[in-house]
Write an enzyme that holds these catalytic residues in place. Structure first.
Site, PDB file in Angstrom:
ATOM      1  N   PHE A 128       0.816  -1.228   0.000  1.00 52.32           N
ATOM      2  CA  PHE A 128       0.000   0.000   0.000  1.00 52.32           C
ATOM      3  C   PHE A 128       0.856   1.287   0.000  1.00 52.32           C
TER       4      PHE A 128
ATOM      5  N   ASP B 228      10.616  -6.578  -3.272  1.00 47.75           N
ATOM      6  CA  ASP B 228       9.411  -7.008  -2.559  1.00 47.75           C
ATOM      7  C   ASP B 228       9.314  -8.528  -2.669  1.00 47.75           C
TER       8      ASP B 228
ATOM      9  N   THR C 292       4.347 -11.070  -0.777  1.00 45.84           N
ATOM     10  CA  THR C 292       3.518 -11.874   0.130  1.00 45.84           C
ATOM     11  C   THR C 292       2.064 -11.655  -0.293  1.00 45.84           C
TER      12      THR C 292
ATOM     13  N   GLU D 116       5.382  -7.207   7.629  1.00 44.47           N
ATOM     14  CA  GLU D 116       4.058  -7.765   7.901  1.00 44.47           C
ATOM     15  C   GLU D 116       3.346  -6.684   8.701  1.00 44.47           C
TER      16      GLU D 116
ATOM     17  N   THR E 264       5.878   3.070  12.845  1.00 49.15           N
ATOM     18  CA  THR E 264       4.465   3.339  13.129  1.00 49.15           C
ATOM     19  C   THR E 264       4.286   3.931  14.523  1.00 49.15           C
ATOM     20  N   ASP E 265       3.217   4.705  14.703  1.00 43.58           N
ATOM     21  CA  ASP E 265       2.914   5.229  16.042  1.00 43.58           C
ATOM     22  C   ASP E 265       2.530   4.105  17.007  1.00 43.58           C
ATOM     23  N   GLU E 266       2.246   2.909  16.462  1.00 39.54           N
ATOM     24  CA  GLU E 266       1.813   1.809  17.338  1.00 39.54           C
ATOM     25  C   GLU E 266       2.925   1.365  18.282  1.00 39.54           C
TER      26      GLU E 266
ATOM     27  N   TYR F  71       2.561  -7.330  16.321  1.00 42.73           N
ATOM     28  CA  TYR F  71       2.954  -6.438  15.210  1.00 42.73           C
ATOM     29  C   TYR F  71       3.748  -5.250  15.745  1.00 42.73           C
ATOM     30  N   SER F  72       3.152  -4.521  16.708  1.00 42.83           N
ATOM     31  CA  SER F  72       3.835  -3.301  17.153  1.00 42.83           C
ATOM     32  C   SER F  72       5.118  -3.631  17.904  1.00 42.83           C
TER      33      SER F  72
ATOM     34  N   LYS G 281       7.749  -4.056  15.293  1.00 45.62           N
ATOM     35  CA  LYS G 281       8.171  -2.760  14.733  1.00 45.62           C
ATOM     36  C   LYS G 281       9.034  -2.013  15.752  1.00 45.62           C
TER      37      LYS G 281
ATOM     38  N   LEU H 117      -9.190  -1.485   8.025  1.00 43.08           N
ATOM     39  CA  LEU H 117     -10.533  -0.961   8.325  1.00 43.08           C
ATOM     40  C   LEU H 117     -11.223  -0.285   7.132  1.00 43.08           C
TER      41      LEU H 117
ATOM     42  N   ASN I 261     -13.610   4.713  15.369  1.00 48.48           N
ATOM     43  CA  ASN I 261     -13.864   3.763  14.269  1.00 48.48           C
ATOM     44  C   ASN I 261     -15.308   3.845  13.784  1.00 48.48           C
TER      45      ASN I 261
ATOM     46  N   GLY J 170      -6.438  -7.338  23.283  1.00 48.30           N
ATOM     47  CA  GLY J 170      -5.453  -6.295  23.612  1.00 48.30           C
ATOM     48  C   GLY J 170      -5.629  -5.010  22.818  1.00 48.30           C
TER      49      GLY J 170
HETATM   50  P1  NAD Z   1       1.334  -3.619   3.246  1.00 48.35           P
HETATM   51  O1  NAD Z   1       1.036  -4.815   4.088  1.00 48.35           O
HETATM   52  O2  NAD Z   1       0.284  -3.061   2.356  1.00 48.35           O
HETATM   53  O3  NAD Z   1       2.607  -3.921   2.327  1.00 48.35           O
HETATM   54  C1  NAD Z   1       3.752  -4.560   2.810  1.00 48.35           C
HETATM   55  C2  NAD Z   1       4.616  -4.946   1.607  1.00 48.35           C
HETATM   56  O4  NAD Z   1       5.821  -5.553   2.104  1.00 48.35           O
HETATM   57  C3  NAD Z   1       3.961  -5.958   0.660  1.00 48.35           C
HETATM   58  O5  NAD Z   1       4.157  -5.567  -0.686  1.00 48.35           O
HETATM   59  C4  NAD Z   1       4.696  -7.256   0.974  1.00 48.35           C
HETATM   60  O6  NAD Z   1       4.761  -8.135  -0.145  1.00 48.35           O
HETATM   61  C5  NAD Z   1       6.068  -6.742   1.358  1.00 48.35           C
HETATM   62  N1  NAD Z   1       6.815  -7.687   2.224  1.00 48.35           N
HETATM   63  C6  NAD Z   1       6.355  -8.329   3.317  1.00 48.35           C
HETATM   64  N2  NAD Z   1       7.315  -9.120   3.824  1.00 48.35           N
HETATM   65  C7  NAD Z   1       8.420  -8.965   3.032  1.00 48.35           C
HETATM   66  C8  NAD Z   1       9.725  -9.512   3.062  1.00 48.35           C
HETATM   67  N3  NAD Z   1      10.096 -10.398   3.998  1.00 48.35           N
HETATM   68  N4  NAD Z   1      10.605  -9.112   2.107  1.00 48.35           N
HETATM   69  C9  NAD Z   1      10.231  -8.225   1.130  1.00 48.35           C
HETATM   70  N5  NAD Z   1       8.992  -7.698   1.050  1.00 48.35           N
HETATM   71  C10 NAD Z   1       8.092  -8.055   2.003  1.00 48.35           C
HETATM   72  O7  NAD Z   1       1.867  -2.518   4.272  1.00 48.35           O
HETATM   73  P2  NAD Z   1       1.692  -0.931   4.291  1.00 48.35           P
HETATM   74  O8  NAD Z   1       0.424  -0.584   4.949  1.00 48.35           O
HETATM   75  O9  NAD Z   1       2.011  -0.406   2.950  1.00 48.35           O
HETATM   76  O10 NAD Z   1       2.860  -0.532   5.305  1.00 48.35           O
HETATM   77  C11 NAD Z   1       4.172  -0.235   4.833  1.00 48.35           C
HETATM   78  C12 NAD Z   1       5.042   0.160   6.016  1.00 48.35           C
HETATM   79  O11 NAD Z   1       4.489   1.297   6.671  1.00 48.35           O
HETATM   80  C13 NAD Z   1       5.160  -0.923   7.072  1.00 48.35           C
HETATM   81  O12 NAD Z   1       6.483  -0.952   7.536  1.00 48.35           O
HETATM   82  C14 NAD Z   1       4.203  -0.472   8.175  1.00 48.35           C
HETATM   83  O13 NAD Z   1       4.630  -0.924   9.440  1.00 48.35           O
HETATM   84  C15 NAD Z   1       4.323   1.037   8.050  1.00 48.35           C
HETATM   85  N6  NAD Z   1       3.143   1.809   8.479  1.00 48.35           N
HETATM   86  C16 NAD Z   1       1.905   1.518   7.970  1.00 48.35           C
HETATM   87  C17 NAD Z   1       0.807   2.288   8.356  1.00 48.35           C
HETATM   88  C18 NAD Z   1      -0.568   2.030   7.793  1.00 48.35           C
HETATM   89  O14 NAD Z   1      -1.531   2.665   8.236  1.00 48.35           O
HETATM   90  N7  NAD Z   1      -0.739   1.178   6.796  1.00 48.35           N
HETATM   91  C19 NAD Z   1       0.977   3.337   9.268  1.00 48.35           C
HETATM   92  C20 NAD Z   1       2.262   3.602   9.767  1.00 48.35           C
HETATM   93  C21 NAD Z   1       3.332   2.822   9.361  1.00 48.35           C
HETATM   94  P1  TYD Z   2      -6.686  -1.540  11.218  1.00 50.12           P
HETATM   95  O1  TYD Z   2      -7.049  -0.961   9.896  1.00 50.12           O
HETATM   96  O2  TYD Z   2      -6.445  -3.005  11.336  1.00 50.12           O
HETATM   97  O3  TYD Z   2      -5.418  -0.700  11.728  1.00 50.12           O
HETATM   98  P2  TYD Z   2      -4.679  -0.704  13.183  1.00 50.12           P
HETATM   99  O4  TYD Z   2      -5.247  -1.756  14.044  1.00 50.12           O
HETATM  100  O5  TYD Z   2      -3.260  -0.984  12.816  1.00 50.12           O
HETATM  101  O6  TYD Z   2      -4.910   0.665  13.719  1.00 50.12           O
HETATM  102  O7  TYD Z   2      -7.825  -1.161  12.260  1.00 50.12           O
HETATM  103  C1  TYD Z   2      -8.165   0.183  12.533  1.00 50.12           C
HETATM  104  C2  TYD Z   2      -9.181   0.178  13.652  1.00 50.12           C
HETATM  105  O8  TYD Z   2     -10.390  -0.418  13.180  1.00 50.12           O
HETATM  106  C3  TYD Z   2      -8.752  -0.633  14.868  1.00 50.12           C
HETATM  107  O9  TYD Z   2      -9.190   0.026  16.050  1.00 50.12           O
HETATM  108  C4  TYD Z   2      -9.500  -1.945  14.709  1.00 50.12           C
HETATM  109  C5  TYD Z   2     -10.769  -1.543  13.980  1.00 50.12           C
HETATM  110  N1  TYD Z   2     -11.338  -2.571  13.060  1.00 50.12           N
HETATM  111  C6  TYD Z   2     -12.682  -2.933  13.181  1.00 50.12           C
HETATM  112  O10 TYD Z   2     -13.432  -2.420  14.042  1.00 50.12           O
HETATM  113  N2  TYD Z   2     -13.167  -3.889  12.315  1.00 50.12           N
HETATM  114  C7  TYD Z   2     -12.393  -4.482  11.363  1.00 50.12           C
HETATM  115  O11 TYD Z   2     -12.892  -5.381  10.633  1.00 50.12           O
HETATM  116  C8  TYD Z   2     -11.021  -4.087  11.253  1.00 50.12           C
HETATM  117  C9  TYD Z   2     -10.126  -4.716  10.227  1.00 50.12           C
HETATM  118  C10 TYD Z   2     -10.533  -3.115  12.117  1.00 50.12           C
END
Ligand code: NAD
Ligand code: TYD
Length: 339
Positions: A11, A33, A36, A84, A125-127, A153-154, A157, A193, A252, A278
């Protein structure tokens, strides 16, 4: 300038590639990449024929593959998005989170050191800060907030962030870290979400809201995150952590209702389901430091960003319908069937 972007088929990584293409058309971009379940080559179709772009399928935790790649490409900068990323999956099975997020980061740091990379940037991430109480709206995460992760996850990270700090200090490496709040926008995998709720609402399927839907997240449009990373790469100080967030806290349930209202679907589709184990209550970033030091501020208002995002999912049904009808279906059944 040659930039190695890991996780670019996901993403935020893909949005970052498109952003960099627009902002710095002269940069050579190499995307690595593993593809996955979350990585999608179709997302990268617009750049695959670009002579300044190269895609390599490999695992960031594969040391030999990374050394070979760094040796061949000699990147000036590395931006690590590969991870992940889904909290619910980390609760089901933490091990791959440690393997990719911690061990993969270590391999990338070692390769960056060995090949003299001029900047290694870790997308975090802020998590990693854990959560804030719902009844203390005066509290925010700053760069000085102690790490206090809640989910596997967090925690993974946070482990990677600590490694980045340790490599920076021990080996005097040019490492920066950014910790961003929740992103939304095009190409987000429909397990998260916002795209999950859009997809379910369009199919007139129940919208599974965890607990009472009162948990709060601080939403940022993905391009604003990309702009912040670009600024950090250009002007950020090695050794520094930057929090990225736009003071856009929402419950949410209010996100879900906004999506239903944009799509003209009834609130009777909302289904309250068993809470996440949690479940972090509230995330909220204080972005003062990045604003004052680098002049970054978010540009996209939530009302505009969410309308644009819903429209993108309407216009790009083929992209996500393939995902929700494929192996993701098994995950969905497992996660939501008896919830
Ligand atoms: P995503 O899950 O959409 O994409 C992750 C990508 O990493 C995928 O293309 C996957 O194929 C690749 N990948 C996974 N394992 C791999 C490996 N071992 N080697 C090479 N490639 C691998 O994730 P995203 O939401 O785009 O998040 C990207 C980064 O931003 C992450 O590090 C995440 O922790 C961070 N982040 C995400 C958010 C969010 O809201 N999505 C917010 C803050 C930080
Ligand atoms: P998510 O998009 O998984 O991001 P994160 O947990 O990393 O913040 O979830 C965002 C919020 O939405 C989180 O509080 C969990 C909630 N949520 C639901 O209520 N229903 C759902 O089906 C999902 C995937 C998330």
């Amino acid at each position: 300038m040659k930039m190695l972007i890991t996780g670019g088929a996901g993403f935020i990584g893909s949005n970052f590639i498109f952003y960099m293409r627009r902002r710095h058309p002269d940069y050579a971009l190499v995307c690595v990449d593993k593809l996955t379940y979350a990585g999608n080559m179709e997302t990268l179709a617009p750049v695959l024929d670009d002579p300044h772009f190269r895609f390599v399928r490999a695992d960031i935790a594969d040391r030999q593959a990374m050394y070979d790649l760094f040796g061949a490409e000699k990147p000036d900068m590395v931006v690590n998005f590969a991870a992940e990323t889904h909290v619910d999956r980390s609760i089901e099975d933490p091990s791959v989170f440690l393997q990719t997020n911690v061990m993969g980061t270590q391999v990338l740091l070692d390769a960056s050191r060995k090949y003299g990379v001029k900047r290694y940037h870790q997308v975090s991430t802020d998590e990693v800060y854990g959560d804030l109480p719902l009844d203390r709206p005066d509290l925010f995460f700053t760069e000085k907030t102690p790490l206090h992760a809640s989910s596997p996850y967090s925690a993974s990270k946070a482990g990677a962030d600590l490694l980045c700090g340790a490599y920076q200090r021990t080996y005097d490496m040019p490492v920066t870290v950014s910790r961003c709040s929740n992103n939304y926008g095009p190409y987000q995998f429909p397990e998260k979400l916002i795209p999950l709720m859009i997809a379910n609402a369009l199919a007139d399927e129940p919208l599974p809201v965890y607990g009472q839907g009162l948990n709060v997240r601080d939403w940022l449009y993905v391009d604003d995150h990309c702009a912040a990373i670009d600024l950090i790469l250009e002007k950020g100080r090695p050794g520094q952590v930057y929090n990225i967030g736009g003071h856009n806290e929402m419950r949410n349930i209010d996100i879900v209702k906004t999506i239903l209202s944009i799509l003209g679907k009834p609130e009777s589709l909302i289904r309250y389901v068993t809470d996440r184990k949690g479940h972090d209550l509230r995330y909220a970033i204080d972005p003062t430091f990045i604003h004052e030091e680098l002049g970054w501020s978010p540009e996209t208002k939530f009302q505009d960003g969410i309308a644009r995002t819903v429209q993108w999912y309407l216009d790009n049904r083929a992209w996500w319908e393939k995902i929700v009808s494929g192996e993701y279906r098994d995950y969905y059944e497992r996660m939501y069937a008896n919830r």
